[in-house]
Design a protein around this motif. Structure first.
Motif, PDB file in Angstrom:
ATOM      1  N   UNK A   1       0.789  -1.282  -0.008  1.00  0.00           N
ATOM      2  CA  UNK A   1      -0.010   0.043   0.165  1.00  0.00           C
ATOM      3  C   UNK A   1       0.688   1.161  -0.115  1.00  0.00           C
ATOM      4  N   UNK A   2       0.329   2.322  -0.345  1.00  0.00           N
ATOM      5  CA  UNK A   2       1.144   3.564  -0.535  1.00  0.00           C
ATOM      6  C   UNK A   2       1.606   4.068   0.811  1.00  0.00           C
ATOM      7  N   UNK A   3       2.999   3.860   1.049  1.00  0.00           N
ATOM      8  CA  UNK A   3       3.804   4.214   1.876  1.00  0.00           C
ATOM      9  C   UNK A   3       4.823   5.369   2.027  1.00  0.00           C
ATOM     10  N   UNK A   4       4.649   6.010   0.632  1.00  0.00           N
ATOM     11  CA  UNK A   4       5.625   7.071   0.413  1.00  0.00           C
ATOM     12  C   UNK A   4       5.117   7.727  -1.030  1.00  0.00           C
ATOM     13  N   UNK A   5       5.131   8.972  -0.863  1.00  0.00           N
ATOM     14  CA  UNK A   5       4.898   9.430  -2.287  1.00  0.00           C
ATOM     15  C   UNK A   5       5.867  11.043  -2.456  1.00  0.00           C
ATOM     16  N   UNK A   6       5.855  11.577  -3.615  1.00  0.00           N
ATOM     17  CA  UNK A   6       6.713  12.604  -3.851  1.00  0.00           C
ATOM     18  C   UNK A   6       6.257  13.699  -4.546  1.00  0.00           C
ATOM     19  N   UNK A   7       6.783  14.895  -4.274  1.00  0.00           N
ATOM     20  CA  UNK A   7       6.596  16.251  -4.943  1.00  0.00           C
ATOM     21  C   UNK A   7       7.737  16.702  -5.568  1.00  0.00           C
ATOM     22  N   UNK A   8       7.646  16.958  -7.034  1.00  0.00           N
ATOM     23  CA  UNK A   8       8.874  17.188  -7.861  1.00  0.00           C
ATOM     24  C   UNK A   8       8.989  18.752  -7.930  1.00  0.00           C
ATOM     25  N   UNK A   9      10.273  19.304  -8.185  1.00  0.00           N
ATOM     26  CA  UNK A   9      10.446  20.582  -8.420  1.00  0.00           C
ATOM     27  C   UNK A   9       9.903  21.301  -9.667  1.00  0.00           C
ATOM     28  N   UNK A  10      10.211  20.302 -10.818  1.00  0.00           N
ATOM     29  CA  UNK A  10       9.541  20.754 -11.989  1.00  0.00           C
ATOM     30  C   UNK A  10       8.241  20.236 -11.951  1.00  0.00           C
ATOM     31  N   UNK A  11       7.242  21.128 -12.033  1.00  0.00           N
ATOM     32  CA  UNK A  11       5.781  20.641 -11.829  1.00  0.00           C
ATOM     33  C   UNK A  11       5.011  21.311 -13.213  1.00  0.00           C
ATOM     34  N   UNK A  12       4.483  20.184 -13.785  1.00  0.00           N
ATOM     35  CA  UNK A  12       3.721  20.813 -15.000  1.00  0.00           C
ATOM     36  C   UNK A  12       2.374  20.918 -14.712  1.00  0.00           C
ATOM     37  N   UNK A  13       1.731  20.541 -13.686  1.00  0.00           N
ATOM     38  CA  UNK A  13       0.355  20.767 -13.523  1.00  0.00           C
ATOM     39  C   UNK A  13       0.127  21.997 -12.717  1.00  0.00           C
ATOM     40  N   UNK A  14      -0.696  23.160 -13.237  1.00  0.00           N
ATOM     41  CA  UNK A  14      -0.743  24.377 -12.809  1.00  0.00           C
ATOM     42  C   UNK A  14      -1.641  24.126 -11.596  1.00  0.00           C
ATOM     43  N   UNK A  15      -2.450  23.257 -11.357  1.00  0.00           N
ATOM     44  CA  UNK A  15      -3.242  23.135 -10.040  1.00  0.00           C
ATOM     45  C   UNK A  15      -2.540  22.938  -8.774  1.00  0.00           C
ATOM     46  N   UNK A  16      -1.554  22.016  -9.028  1.00  0.00           N
ATOM     47  CA  UNK A  16      -0.702  21.561  -8.146  1.00  0.00           C
ATOM     48  C   UNK A  16       0.496  22.588  -7.693  1.00  0.00           C
ATOM     49  N   UNK A  17       0.783  23.181  -8.723  1.00  0.00           N
ATOM     50  CA  UNK A  17       1.995  24.464  -8.618  1.00  0.00           C
ATOM     51  C   UNK A  17       1.225  25.507  -7.729  1.00  0.00           C
ATOM     52  N   UNK A  18       0.103  25.799  -8.264  1.00  0.00           N
ATOM     53  CA  UNK A  18      -0.760  26.843  -7.080  1.00  0.00           C
ATOM     54  C   UNK A  18      -0.836  26.267  -5.979  1.00  0.00           C
ATOM     55  N   UNK A  19      -1.170  25.137  -5.477  1.00  0.00           N
ATOM     56  CA  UNK A  19      -1.331  24.775  -4.176  1.00  0.00           C
ATOM     57  C   UNK A  19       0.161  24.949  -3.491  1.00  0.00           C
ATOM     58  N   UNK A  20       1.086  24.318  -4.160  1.00  0.00           N
ATOM     59  CA  UNK A  20       2.435  24.408  -3.469  1.00  0.00           C
ATOM     60  C   UNK A  20       2.709  25.837  -3.151  1.00  0.00           C
ATOM     61  N   UNK A  21       2.689  26.893  -4.275  1.00  0.00           N
ATOM     62  CA  UNK A  21       3.163  28.096  -4.123  1.00  0.00           C
ATOM     63  C   UNK A  21       2.222  29.008  -3.310  1.00  0.00           C
ATOM     64  N   UNK A  22       0.922  28.604  -2.867  1.00  0.00           N
ATOM     65  CA  UNK A  22       0.076  29.164  -1.995  1.00  0.00           C
ATOM     66  C   UNK A  22       0.665  29.070  -0.449  1.00  0.00           C
ATOM     67  N   UNK A  23       1.136  27.749  -0.221  1.00  0.00           N
ATOM     68  CA  UNK A  23       1.405  27.076   1.207  1.00  0.00           C
ATOM     69  C   UNK A  23       2.662  27.718   1.379  1.00  0.00           C
ATOM     70  N   UNK A  24       3.678  28.052   0.195  1.00  0.00           N
ATOM     71  CA  UNK A  24       5.039  28.387   0.485  1.00  0.00           C
ATOM     72  C   UNK A  24       4.911  29.650   0.851  1.00  0.00           C
ATOM     73  N   UNK A  25       3.835  30.410   0.223  1.00  0.00           N
ATOM     74  CA  UNK A  25       3.714  31.865   0.657  1.00  0.00           C
ATOM     75  C   UNK A  25       3.277  32.092   1.980  1.00  0.00           C
ATOM     76  N   UNK A  26       2.364  31.353   2.531  1.00  0.00           N
ATOM     77  CA  UNK A  26       1.762  31.541   3.672  1.00  0.00           C
ATOM     78  C   UNK A  26       2.957  31.151   4.938  1.00  0.00           C
ATOM     79  N   UNK A  27       4.124  30.582   4.372  1.00  0.00           N
ATOM     80  CA  UNK A  27       5.114  30.158   5.455  1.00  0.00           C
ATOM     81  C   UNK A  27       4.662  28.793   6.222  1.00  0.00           C
ATOM     82  N   UNK A  28       3.898  27.989   5.689  1.00  0.00           N
ATOM     83  CA  UNK A  28       3.280  26.860   6.294  1.00  0.00           C
ATOM     84  C   UNK A  28       4.306  25.977   6.746  1.00  0.00           C
TER      85      UNK A  28
END
Length: 186
Positions: free
Chosen positions: A1-28
Motif C-alpha cells: 500500500x502507499x507508504x511514500x509519495x513525492x512532489x517534484x520541483x519541476x511541476x507541469x500541473x498548474x493546479x498543483x503548482x498553485x497549491x504549493x506556491x500558496x502554502x509556501x507563501x503562507x510560510x506553512x
C-alpha cells in the motif's frame, strides 16, 4: 500500500503548482518538495481550502501510525468514522515490488499531470489535522508491482470526492485508473 509519495520541483500541473506556491507563501510548516514520508506534514485540500496536514492517524492504544485505509471498508471501521474527505496532491507515489524482484522501488505518475489521492482526515486530540490515504485494488498495470494502490481522482471527480454528500462506493468506482510506472527513481 502507499507508504511514500513525492512532489517534484519541476511541476507541469498548474493546479498543483498553485497549491504549493500558496502554502509556501503562507510560510506553512509543510513539506513542499521531495519524498513525503508517514509522519510528515504535507499539502492537502479539504473544505475548499489548501491546508497542511500530518500523514497518519495514531491508533488507539499506541503503536505505529495508520497511514492507509481500504476504500472498500473505511466507512465500516470505527477509526475512520466521522473523518472528513481530503485530497492529497502529489507528483506521484511509490510502491516496492516483491522479493523476487529484489524489492525494487517503482514510481507511479499520472500521464499529463499530478495525482490527487483520496484521503480521510480529522483533527487529532492535540488539535493537529491528520490524514490517511484511501487505497483500492490495483489496476492490472499497477498490480504487476503491488496488489493495492491509492484511490486517484482527476478533473471534476476531485470536486465530487470533496463533496461529502456523494456516496463513497460510487466515487470509488469512478476513480481514475490511468497511472504510468517509472521503474526506479523518478
Amino acid at each position: 500500500m502507499c507508504g511514500r509519495y513525492f512532489l517534484e520541483k519541476d511541476i507541469s500541473d498548474a493546479a498543483l503548482l498553485h497549491i504549493l506556491e500558496t502554502l509556501e507563501a503562507r510560510g506553512e510548516d509543510v513539506k513542499l518538495r521531495g519524498d513525503i514520508f508517514p509522519g510528515d506534514r504535507a499539502p492537502a485540500l479539504a473544505g475548499g481550502r489548501m491546508l497542511a496536514m500530518r500523514w497518519g492517524f495514531a491508533p488507539p492504544g499506541g503503536g505505529r501510525l495508520i497511514i492507509n485505509a481500504r476504500g472498500e471498508t473505511a466507512e465500516e471501521k470505527p477509526l475512520f468514522r466521522g473523518a472528513g474527505r481530503c485530497l492529497l496532491p502529489a507528483s506521484g507515489y511509490y510502491e516496492w515490488s516483491g522479493k523476487e524482484a529484489g524489492h525494487a522501488r517503482c514510481a507511479f505518475t499520472r500521464p499529463g499531470g499530478a495525482v490527487y489521492m483520496a484521503g480521510l482526515w480529522r483533527r487529532a486530540t492535540d488539535g493537529e489535522k491528520r490524514f490517511v490515504i484511501l487505497t483500492r485494488e490495483a489496476t492490472a498495470e499497477a498490480a504487476r508491482v503491488h496488489p493495492r494502490m491509492p484511490v486517484l481522482f482527476a478533473g471534476e471527480l476531485r470536486r465530487a470526492w470533496l463533496d461529502e454528500q456523494n456516496p463513497l462506493p460510487e466515487l470509488l468506482r469512478a476513480a481514475t485508473a490511468d497511472v504510468a510506472i517509472i521503474e526506479g527513481e523518478p
